[in-house]
Design an enzyme around this catalytic site. Sequence first.
Site, short mmCIF file in Angstrom:
data_model
loop_
_atom_site.label_atom_id
_atom_site.label_comp_id
_atom_site.label_asym_id
_atom_site.label_seq_id
_atom_site.Cartn_x
_atom_site.Cartn_y
_atom_site.Cartn_z
N ASP A 14 0.81 -1.23 0.00
CA ASP A 14 0.00 0.00 0.00
C ASP A 14 0.83 1.27 0.00
O ASP A 14 0.59 2.18 -0.79
CB ASP A 14 -0.96 0.02 1.20
CG ASP A 14 -1.97 -1.11 1.10
OD1 ASP A 14 -2.61 -1.23 0.05
OD2 ASP A 14 -2.09 -1.87 2.08
N ARG A 95 3.17 4.98 17.16
CA ARG A 95 2.80 6.11 16.28
C ARG A 95 3.50 7.40 16.66
O ARG A 95 4.03 8.10 15.79
CB ARG A 95 1.27 6.30 16.24
CG ARG A 95 0.49 5.06 15.81
CD ARG A 95 1.08 4.36 14.61
NE ARG A 95 0.39 3.13 14.28
CZ ARG A 95 0.94 2.15 13.56
NH1 ARG A 95 2.18 2.25 13.10
NH2 ARG A 95 0.25 1.06 13.30
N ASP A 124 -5.22 4.55 14.31
CA ASP A 124 -3.89 5.02 13.92
C ASP A 124 -3.92 6.34 13.14
O ASP A 124 -3.03 7.17 13.31
CB ASP A 124 -3.16 3.92 13.13
CG ASP A 124 -2.74 2.77 14.05
OD1 ASP A 124 -2.47 3.04 15.24
OD2 ASP A 124 -2.70 1.62 13.59
#
Length: 401
Positions: A14, A95, A124
């Site tokens: 992706d 993150r 996220d």
Amino acid sequence: MTERIVLAYSGGLDTSVAIGWIGEATGAEVIAVAVDVGQGGESLEDIRQRALGCGAVEAYVADARDEFANEYAMPTLKANALYQGHYPLVSAISRPVIVKHLVKAAREFGATTVAHGCTGKGNDQVRFEVGIQTLGPDLKCIAPVRDLALTRDKAIAYAEAHNLPIETTKKNPYSIDQNVWGRAVETGYLEDIWNAPTKDIYDYTATPDFPPAPDEVIISFHQGVPVAIDGVKVSPLHAIQELNRRAGAQGVGRIDVVEDRLVGIKSREIYEAPGAMALITAHKHLEDITLEREQARFKATVSQRWAELVYDGQWFSPLKRSLDAFIEDTQKYVSGDIRMTLHGGQAIVNGRRSETSLYDFDLATYDTGDTFDQSQAKGFIELWGMSSKVASTRDQRVQGL
Ligand code: ARG
């Protein structure tokens, strides 16, 4: 000057496609940013080459394993943070460290926008964008999967049409996120919450059906941080890695939960965090002997709130910072050794010792030599029960009227 966008790059399909996809949709140059938080797999150099092969104008790669262990995993350990009592915040704490590097790369390469590969349904996206807004208020955010209609099928078609150096045939029905603190697996067959996870889902832990012989380990802490394992000095990163290996071999740290996402969806998650769960268990037991009772009780509520803030993407918020200061203060005397047995999927503490312990053998003992004056208990109980007794006398009087 052409606009520049930094993209959080994993090296997977992706985000590899996203490099060209973003370029075409916005006309901007894309800089790929890959951060090693102990997820294993490919080398950063291979990832850098792939990013460039997919059309990135620059690739920024960072080995952030120690930074992640020291500044993100250790605060989580000091907090004994478990979201909803179960989840040691594996993805949630990675993150903010990735965000730090994204913002740093944006500054270095003169980018105005940060892109990430999250969908619009998860936590996220919130963690990335709230973090970026906080550390780089002037930066814009885009999410190609969410905002530029980059679906998985389109990604495969795009990669094949453009001959990108990435495999498009590997079919994994699960969405996996992993780092040294643990591993999260979701989607596919697991979305039926009655389906038990199959063995192939696990990677950090061995199935504890036929466990090897019990493994006894001594973890030494200094002010809430592991500093030695079986007497051998370790860094926080080494401690997590070593316990991932040893507790993982015993099947410790498997978690199967339905959790509340920030976006209002309940979702099924399988986690495995052998090192994190062994460390949190040991750390909590050391706190049991080193924290004063009221401090320990209050810390449990702080810890829950801390876990919620971090889960909800508020790592860089003022409240989280204030709670950190409280937690840090509680760790002053959390030093000593915990002995635990890792076996059959469990990490069970069976010994503790500390120079700063509040456990007083002479007060606790039922044998001779006891220094506790039992006669004082009687008056204490009278006073302790007084307010309830007064209220209950009133209740009986009123009911009798
Ligand atoms: N639900 C967990 C969290 O919000 C894990 C998310 C992991 N991401 C993934 N793509 N599997 O922290």
